[in-house]
Write a protein that holds these residues in place. Structure first.
Motif, mmCIF file in Angstrom:
data_model
loop_
_atom_site.group_PDB
_atom_site.id
_atom_site.type_symbol
_atom_site.label_atom_id
_atom_site.label_comp_id
_atom_site.label_asym_id
_atom_site.label_seq_id
_atom_site.Cartn_x
_atom_site.Cartn_y
_atom_site.Cartn_z
ATOM 1 N N THR A 168 0.851 -1.185 0.000
ATOM 2 C CA THR A 168 0.000 0.000 0.000
ATOM 3 C C THR A 168 0.884 1.231 0.000
ATOM 4 O O THR A 168 1.810 1.327 0.809
ATOM 5 N N LEU A 169 0.627 2.187 -0.914
ATOM 6 C CA LEU A 169 1.478 3.357 -1.098
ATOM 7 C C LEU A 169 0.707 4.659 -0.905
ATOM 8 O O LEU A 169 -0.463 4.751 -1.268
ATOM 9 N N ASN A 170 1.381 5.655 -0.336
ATOM 10 C CA ASN A 170 0.895 7.037 -0.327
ATOM 11 C C ASN A 170 2.092 7.953 -0.546
ATOM 12 O O ASN A 170 3.223 7.584 -0.242
ATOM 13 N N GLY A 171 1.877 9.173 -1.059
ATOM 14 C CA GLY A 171 3.007 10.066 -1.227
ATOM 15 C C GLY A 171 2.653 11.378 -1.868
ATOM 16 O O GLY A 171 1.509 11.635 -2.235
ATOM 17 N N ILE A 224 4.910 15.088 -3.811
ATOM 18 C CA ILE A 224 6.145 15.833 -4.050
ATOM 19 C C ILE A 224 6.066 17.125 -3.263
ATOM 20 O O ILE A 224 5.106 17.882 -3.380
ATOM 21 N N ASN A 225 7.064 17.352 -2.448
ATOM 22 C CA ASN A 225 7.183 18.582 -1.673
ATOM 23 C C ASN A 225 8.549 19.192 -1.949
ATOM 24 O O ASN A 225 9.574 18.611 -1.592
ATOM 25 N N GLY A 226 8.565 20.355 -2.582
ATOM 26 C CA GLY A 226 9.850 20.978 -2.894
ATOM 27 C C GLY A 226 10.609 20.141 -3.895
ATOM 28 O O GLY A 226 10.136 19.871 -4.996
ATOM 29 N N ARG A 227 11.801 19.697 -3.506
ATOM 30 C CA ARG A 227 12.682 18.975 -4.415
ATOM 31 C C ARG A 227 12.774 17.496 -4.092
ATOM 32 O O ARG A 227 13.746 16.832 -4.452
ATOM 33 N N GLU A 228 11.750 16.928 -3.428
ATOM 34 C CA GLU A 228 11.805 15.511 -3.131
ATOM 35 C C GLU A 228 10.406 14.905 -3.107
ATOM 36 O O GLU A 228 9.409 15.610 -2.938
ATOM 37 N N ALA A 229 10.371 13.607 -3.322
ATOM 38 C CA ALA A 229 9.131 12.858 -3.188
ATOM 39 C C ALA A 229 9.115 12.229 -1.803
ATOM 40 O O ALA A 229 10.072 11.564 -1.400
ATOM 41 N N LYS A 230 8.040 12.468 -1.074
ATOM 42 C CA LYS A 230 7.864 11.877 0.253
ATOM 43 C C LYS A 230 6.887 10.720 0.118
ATOM 44 O O LYS A 230 5.782 10.884 -0.403
ATOM 45 N N VAL A 231 7.290 9.557 0.581
ATOM 46 C CA VAL A 231 6.527 8.340 0.369
ATOM 47 C C VAL A 231 6.306 7.625 1.692
ATOM 48 O O VAL A 231 7.215 7.521 2.516
ATOM 49 N N THR A 232 5.093 7.153 1.903
ATOM 50 C CA THR A 232 4.815 6.230 3.002
ATOM 51 C C THR A 232 4.225 4.961 2.407
ATOM 52 O O THR A 232 3.536 4.997 1.384
ATOM 53 N N PHE A 233 4.502 3.847 3.049
ATOM 54 C CA PHE A 233 3.954 2.593 2.538
ATOM 55 C C PHE A 233 3.797 1.573 3.667
ATOM 56 O O PHE A 233 4.433 1.665 4.715
ATOM 57 N N GLN A 234 2.928 0.627 3.422
ATOM 58 C CA GLN A 234 2.792 -0.571 4.225
ATOM 59 C C GLN A 234 2.914 -1.766 3.299
ATOM 60 O O GLN A 234 2.400 -1.742 2.176
ATOM 61 N N ALA A 235 3.595 -2.799 3.756
ATOM 62 C CA ALA A 235 3.750 -4.002 2.944
ATOM 63 C C ALA A 235 3.745 -5.218 3.850
ATOM 64 O O ALA A 235 4.173 -5.154 5.006
ATOM 65 N N ILE A 281 9.684 -11.005 -7.572
ATOM 66 C CA ILE A 281 8.828 -9.878 -7.225
ATOM 67 C C ILE A 281 7.417 -10.418 -7.022
ATOM 68 O O ILE A 281 6.864 -11.099 -7.897
ATOM 69 N N THR A 282 6.818 -10.114 -5.869
ATOM 70 C CA THR A 282 5.574 -10.769 -5.469
ATOM 71 C C THR A 282 4.413 -9.810 -5.247
ATOM 72 O O THR A 282 3.317 -10.249 -4.908
ATOM 73 N N ALA A 283 4.611 -8.518 -5.433
ATOM 74 C CA ALA A 283 3.536 -7.524 -5.388
ATOM 75 C C ALA A 283 4.072 -6.233 -5.974
ATOM 76 O O ALA A 283 5.284 -5.978 -5.942
ATOM 77 N N ALA A 284 3.175 -5.413 -6.499
ATOM 78 C CA ALA A 284 3.592 -4.127 -7.065
ATOM 79 C C ALA A 284 2.449 -3.140 -6.981
ATOM 80 O O ALA A 284 1.277 -3.516 -6.900
ATOM 81 N N ALA A 285 2.800 -1.851 -6.969
ATOM 82 C CA ALA A 285 1.802 -0.779 -6.958
ATOM 83 C C ALA A 285 2.425 0.463 -7.571
ATOM 84 O O ALA A 285 3.639 0.584 -7.650
ATOM 85 N N ARG A 286 1.573 1.391 -8.010
ATOM 86 C CA ARG A 286 2.038 2.649 -8.583
ATOM 87 C C ARG A 286 1.102 3.766 -8.180
ATOM 88 O O ARG A 286 -0.032 3.544 -7.774
ATOM 89 N N THR A 333 -1.390 15.361 -2.591
ATOM 90 C CA THR A 333 -1.352 14.151 -1.795
ATOM 91 C C THR A 333 -1.909 13.017 -2.640
ATOM 92 O O THR A 333 -2.965 13.137 -3.241
ATOM 93 N N ILE A 334 -1.220 11.906 -2.651
ATOM 94 C CA ILE A 334 -1.568 10.823 -3.546
ATOM 95 C C ILE A 334 -2.501 9.849 -2.843
ATOM 96 O O ILE A 334 -2.244 9.435 -1.726
ATOM 97 N N PRO A 335 -3.610 9.477 -3.467
ATOM 98 C CA PRO A 335 -4.517 8.528 -2.837
ATOM 99 C C PRO A 335 -3.876 7.157 -2.670
ATOM 100 O O PRO A 335 -2.985 6.786 -3.411
ATOM 101 N N THR A 336 -4.357 6.421 -1.698
ATOM 102 C CA THR A 336 -3.826 5.092 -1.446
ATOM 103 C C THR A 336 -4.054 4.192 -2.653
ATOM 104 O O THR A 336 -5.116 4.179 -3.250
ATOM 105 N N VAL A 337 -3.007 3.430 -3.002
ATOM 106 C CA VAL A 337 -3.098 2.439 -4.057
ATOM 107 C C VAL A 337 -2.698 1.116 -3.448
ATOM 108 O O VAL A 337 -1.671 1.012 -2.790
ATOM 109 N N ARG A 338 -3.517 0.099 -3.663
ATOM 110 C CA ARG A 338 -3.257 -1.182 -3.019
ATOM 111 C C ARG A 338 -3.185 -2.281 -4.064
ATOM 112 O O ARG A 338 -3.972 -2.307 -5.010
ATOM 113 N N ASN A 339 -2.251 -3.205 -3.862
ATOM 114 C CA ASN A 339 -2.136 -4.371 -4.713
ATOM 115 C C ASN A 339 -1.950 -5.563 -3.793
ATOM 116 O O ASN A 339 -0.920 -5.703 -3.158
ATOM 117 N N ASP A 340 -2.987 -6.385 -3.654
ATOM 118 C CA ASP A 340 -2.846 -7.593 -2.831
ATOM 119 C C ASP A 340 -3.815 -8.660 -3.309
ATOM 120 O O ASP A 340 -4.449 -8.485 -4.322
#
Length: 272
Positions: free
Chosen positions: A155-158, A160-171, A252-257, A265-272
């Protein structure tokens, strides 16, 4: 019987899924039939292309990746172009190249028991490889991967703030050797090559990896990381692709984008 490559060439690779209907009557392999199965909706393929602007054999592979990207309507394909740096001493320095990408390709050579690395090379789901400009082999390899559903979750969220991408995830992963690989992807770019094997050519690229971060999984806690944007990069032409990979053999056993844009703010994307 028509060859797979001939059919692909004649219809300009009208997408891995749409492509199947065009040649299923003359190519009856099980992988092609699987593409039409409803169960295929759960399958996925992480497609890693190792390429270089300094390699004259690479533009056809780059063009194939563009066609896959254009026709990827259902979203099962996670396309990544890694520009390696070992061609940079041949007269043209690829501005997208990174030594870390060469090391990743070498890791695949070890995982897949290959004698050497080469360009263009495609690796699918960390488990199978083929020549990146061989359209038939690439499609067959992707088709085989699409037969299998994700066995772990991400599961991904994230944003872009300034000059970087901030990412949170659960796996979650069933095995203890799992890591999450996060790729910061520039979705398109062009280059005019002024030296080397492709001198004088205008090259177009898609899904260019510009940053890579690997995080070892520890429990089910939230993870937060930052990935810097390259200098001079705009903030609107990006997405993040993440996947769960196993270090014992590269599977590789799971993927998300998800897409990235400045201040969003990026909505949650889930692949399971």
């Amino acid at each position: 019987m028509y060859s797979l490559k001939a059919v692909i060439t004649s219809i300009s690779l009208a997408g891995v899924l749409a492509l199947t209907a065009a040649f299923i009557s003359s190519y009856n392999g099980p992988a092609m039939k699987a593409l039409q199965s409803p169960a295929n909706d759960k399958g996925f393929a992480v497609v890693e292309l190792f390429t270089s602007e300094g390699c004259s054999s690479c533009p056809p592979a780059d063009e194939l990746l563009q066609r896959l990207e254009k026709e990827n309507k259902k979203g099962q394909l996670y396309l990544l172009a890694f520009h390696v740096d070992y061609w940079d001493h041949q007269g043209w320095k690829d501005r997208f190249s990174d030594h870390a990408f060469s090391l990743r390709q070498q890791q695949y050579a070890d995982w897949l028991h290959l004698r050497t690395v080469y360009t263009p090379q495609v690796v699918v789901n960390g488990a199978s490889e083929c020549i990146g400009s061989d359209e038939g082999a690439v499609v067959r390899t992707i088709a085989g991967a699409l037969e299998h559903s994700a066995t772990d979750s991400l599961t991904l969220n994230g944003s872009i703030n300034g000059r970087e991408a901030k990412v949170t995830f659960q796996a979650t992963a069933a095995e203890k050797d799992a890591v999450v690989v996060l790729a910061l992807v520039q979705q398109s770019a062009q280059s005019r090559v002024r030296a080397g094997e492709n001198e004088g050519r205008e090259l177009s690229h898609v899904q260019i990896v510009r940053g890579l971060k690997t995080v070892r999984l520890e429990g089910n806690s939230d993870h937060a990381v930052s990935i810097p944007l390259p200098k001079g990069a705009d903030q609107q032409n990006w997405e993040l692709i993440g996947f769960v990979q196993h270090t014992s053999g590269g599977r590789i056993t799971a993927a998300a984008r998800y897409p990235l844009s400045a201040g969003a703010t990026i909505p949650t994307v889930r692949n399971d």
